[in-house]
Design a protein around this motif. Structure first.
Motif, PDB file in Angstrom:
ATOM      1  N   HIS A 102       3.829  -1.799  15.948  1.00  0.00           N
ATOM      2  CA  HIS A 102       3.081  -0.596  15.585  1.00  0.00           C
ATOM      3  C   HIS A 102       2.955  -0.521  14.072  1.00  0.00           C
ATOM      4  CE1 HIS A 102       7.209   0.671  14.864  1.00  0.00           C
ATOM      5  NE2 HIS A 102       6.743   1.701  14.177  1.00  0.00           N
ATOM      6  N   SER A 103       2.097   0.360  13.603  1.00  0.00           N
ATOM      7  CA  SER A 103       2.097   0.771  12.204  1.00  0.00           C
ATOM      8  C   SER A 103       2.408   2.253  12.181  1.00  0.00           C
ATOM      9  CB  SER A 103       0.748   0.489  11.531  1.00  0.00           C
ATOM     10  OG  SER A 103      -0.266   1.298  12.094  1.00  0.00           O
ATOM     11  N   ASP A 104       2.840   2.757  11.049  1.00  0.00           N
ATOM     12  CA  ASP A 104       3.191   4.172  10.940  1.00  0.00           C
ATOM     13  C   ASP A 104       1.957   4.977  10.532  1.00  0.00           C
ATOM     14  OD1 ASP A 104       5.822   3.662  11.616  1.00  0.00           O
ATOM     15  OD2 ASP A 104       6.429   3.330   9.545  1.00  0.00           O
ATOM     16  N   GLY A 105       0.963   4.921  11.408  1.00  0.00           N
ATOM     17  CA  GLY A 105      -0.336   5.465  11.051  1.00  0.00           C
ATOM     18  C   GLY A 105      -1.077   4.411  10.249  1.00  0.00           C
ATOM     19  N   PHE A 106      -2.372   4.561  10.112  1.00  0.00           N
ATOM     20  CA  PHE A 106      -3.143   3.606   9.314  1.00  0.00           C
ATOM     21  C   PHE A 106      -4.005   4.406   8.361  1.00  0.00           C
ATOM     22  CE2 PHE A 106      -5.835   0.254   7.966  1.00  0.00           C
ATOM     23  CZ  PHE A 106      -5.158  -0.930   8.230  1.00  0.00           C
ATOM     24  N   HIS A 107      -3.594   4.434   7.113  1.00  0.00           N
ATOM     25  CA  HIS A 107      -4.258   5.266   6.103  1.00  0.00           C
ATOM     26  C   HIS A 107      -5.331   4.453   5.383  1.00  0.00           C
ATOM     27  CE1 HIS A 107      -1.189   8.456   6.430  1.00  0.00           C
ATOM     28  NE2 HIS A 107      -0.368   7.445   6.655  1.00  0.00           N
ATOM     29  N   THR A 108      -6.545   4.931   5.459  1.00  0.00           N
ATOM     30  CA  THR A 108      -7.648   4.276   4.752  1.00  0.00           C
ATOM     31  C   THR A 108      -8.010   4.989   3.453  1.00  0.00           C
ATOM     32  OG1 THR A 108      -9.283   5.519   6.021  1.00  0.00           O
ATOM     33  CG2 THR A 108      -8.612   3.382   6.899  1.00  0.00           C
ATOM     34  N   VAL A 109      -7.354   6.113   3.195  1.00  0.00           N
ATOM     35  CA  VAL A 109      -7.635   6.892   1.983  1.00  0.00           C
ATOM     36  C   VAL A 109      -6.387   6.924   1.102  1.00  0.00           C
ATOM     37  CG1 VAL A 109      -8.368   9.112   1.052  1.00  0.00           C
ATOM     38  CG2 VAL A 109      -9.348   8.274   3.191  1.00  0.00           C
ATOM     39  N   LYS A 141      -8.780  -3.165   9.455  1.00  0.00           N
ATOM     40  CA  LYS A 141      -8.838  -2.153  10.510  1.00  0.00           C
ATOM     41  C   LYS A 141     -10.129  -2.313  11.306  1.00  0.00           C
ATOM     42  CE  LYS A 141      -8.526   2.840  11.349  1.00  0.00           C
ATOM     43  NZ  LYS A 141      -7.527   2.709  12.418  1.00  0.00           N
ATOM     44  N   ASN A 142      -9.978  -2.405  12.631  1.00  0.00           N
ATOM     45  CA  ASN A 142     -11.089  -2.579  13.574  1.00  0.00           C
ATOM     46  C   ASN A 142     -11.790  -3.933  13.436  1.00  0.00           C
ATOM     47  OD1 ASN A 142     -10.708   0.117  14.500  1.00  0.00           O
ATOM     48  ND2 ASN A 142     -11.988   0.874  12.823  1.00  0.00           N
ATOM     49  N   ASN A 143     -11.222  -4.823  12.616  1.00  0.00           N
ATOM     50  CA  ASN A 143     -11.865  -6.119  12.392  1.00  0.00           C
ATOM     51  C   ASN A 143     -10.962  -7.312  12.653  1.00  0.00           C
ATOM     52  OD1 ASN A 143     -14.488  -5.224  11.413  1.00  0.00           O
ATOM     53  ND2 ASN A 143     -13.408  -4.480   9.602  1.00  0.00           N
ATOM     54  N   ASN A 179       4.415  -0.853   3.313  1.00  0.00           N
ATOM     55  CA  ASN A 179       3.256   0.012   3.458  1.00  0.00           C
ATOM     56  C   ASN A 179       3.207   0.559   4.890  1.00  0.00           C
ATOM     57  OD1 ASN A 179       0.351   0.665   4.040  1.00  0.00           O
ATOM     58  ND2 ASN A 179       0.040  -0.075   1.950  1.00  0.00           N
ATOM     59  N   HIS A 180       2.899   1.850   5.043  1.00  0.00           N
ATOM     60  CA  HIS A 180       2.833   2.444   6.378  1.00  0.00           C
ATOM     61  C   HIS A 180       1.852   1.714   7.294  1.00  0.00           C
ATOM     62  CE1 HIS A 180       4.628   6.783   6.109  1.00  0.00           C
ATOM     63  NE2 HIS A 180       5.445   5.872   5.599  1.00  0.00           N
ATOM     64  N   ASN A 181       0.810   1.135   6.731  1.00  0.00           N
ATOM     65  CA  ASN A 181      -0.184   0.447   7.550  1.00  0.00           C
ATOM     66  C   ASN A 181       0.341  -0.846   8.161  1.00  0.00           C
ATOM     67  OD1 ASN A 181      -1.866   2.436   6.564  1.00  0.00           O
ATOM     68  ND2 ASN A 181      -3.284   1.063   5.523  1.00  0.00           N
ATOM     69  N   LEU A 182       1.380  -1.403   7.588  1.00  0.00           N
ATOM     70  CA  LEU A 182       1.855  -2.732   7.977  1.00  0.00           C
ATOM     71  C   LEU A 182       2.345  -2.748   9.420  1.00  0.00           C
ATOM     72  CD1 LEU A 182       2.362  -5.513   6.454  1.00  0.00           C
ATOM     73  CD2 LEU A 182       4.766  -4.815   6.441  1.00  0.00           C
ATOM     74  N   MET A 183       1.902  -3.723  10.198  1.00  0.00           N
ATOM     75  CA  MET A 183       2.397  -3.896  11.554  1.00  0.00           C
ATOM     76  C   MET A 183       3.837  -4.376  11.507  1.00  0.00           C
ATOM     77  SD  MET A 183      -0.002  -3.056  13.723  1.00  0.00           S
ATOM     78  CE  MET A 183       0.581  -3.842  15.221  1.00  0.00           C
ATOM     79  N   HIS A 184       4.726  -3.663  12.259  1.00  0.00           N
ATOM     80  CA  HIS A 184       6.140  -4.030  12.260  1.00  0.00           C
ATOM     81  C   HIS A 184       6.758  -3.754  13.626  1.00  0.00           C
ATOM     82  CE1 HIS A 184       5.833   0.166  10.860  1.00  0.00           C
ATOM     83  NE2 HIS A 184       7.019   0.369  11.405  1.00  0.00           N
TER      84      HIS A 184
END
Length: 272
Positions: A102-109, A141-143, A179-184
């Protein structure tokens, strides 16, 4: 503050994580005692069957709260997020069993990161954090199918533990940032491994960043708290620490109402 080197910052930016061996070795004895005291103070006994979690965590004890003032911890966050970074809470955990991808949310901003301390030795097959380097990148993301690692069997015909990944082996005193986006994920750990994190984000400037912060704060209603920081964290804060609290305090007004609604349907706070 003790800032990171340019190479360390570049590594984090490129791969989404950083391991700092021995960063808090000199403090790990008292940190571990304080960790245990939080659970004792709250009368929580880990039963080994599921994750036991306290949020916010370091806020529960003055000495742990002061980790935000530690020159190495503050320097780490400041190097990656700016000197005026926000502290957006923490969690203390006894883990049981595997943690799926999972990631801890995925922040694009906004930009969010975790600073994690493991209080037991962990390796690849004994509960160490595994990460997919570079998976934090917003352009993926999405790609990129790699972000679907949680569905590895359906996608690639392999178990989650067999997804190609880098293991962040850790000993007490080491510090892991990601980074929260990182898959772990984590696999094979004991049913009582101890870990706590501090969550931080870059100070918000644009309306979109403020909205992202407020959304993140609102998601904490599941922990049934009216505020992101404890009274103790705020009461013991120096002017320097308040820099890391003030923007969150200014934008948490909606949390109490959300937490009140959550208490109507939840019998206990979320375990993660």
């Amino acid at each position: 503050m003790e800032k990171l080197s340019t190479q360390q910052v570049d590594f984090f930016e490129t791969f989404g994580f950083l391991v700092l061996p021995g960063l808090l070795t000199d403090e790990i004895e008292w940190i571990t005692k304080e960790f245990e005291a939080v659970f004792t103070d709250r009368g929580l006994v880990h039963d080994h069957s599921q994750r036991t979690c306290v949020v916010p965590f370091v806020d529960q004890r003055p000495k742990l709260s002061a980790l935000l003032d530690h020159p190495k911890v503050e320097g780490l966050a400041a190097s990656l997020l700016g000197d005026d970074f926000n502290y957006v809470g923490s969690d203390g955990n006894y883990y049981a069993g595997d943690t799926p991808w999972h990631s801890d949310g995925f922040h694009t901003v906004g930009r969010f990161m975790k600073i994690a301390l493991y209080l037991d030795p962990v390796k690849r097959d004994t509960g160490a954090l595994r990460v997919i380097p570079g998976s934090h990148r917003i352009d993926l993301k999405n790609n990129w199918a790699g972000l679907e690692a949680r569905h590895s069997m359906a996608r690639w015909g392999i178990e989650q533990r067999d997804v190609p990944a880098f293991s962040l082996d850790s000993n007490p005193g080491d510090v892991v940032a990601f980074n929260h986006n990182l898959m772990h994920a984590a696999f094979g750990g004991s049913s009582q491994r101890r870990m706590f994190t501090l969550n931080c984000c870059r100070r918000c400037v644009t309306p979109d960043e403020i909205q992202d912060l407020e959304s993140y704060i609102g998601g904490h209603d599941r922990f049934l708290n009216d505020h992101m920081h404890s009274d103790q964290m705020k009461a013991t804060a120096s002017s320097g620490r308040m820099v890391h609290l003030e923007q969150v305090i200014a934008h948490e007004g909606h949390l109490a109402g959300l937490a009140a609604k959550a208490r109507e349907v939840r019998s206990e706070p979320s375990r993660g």
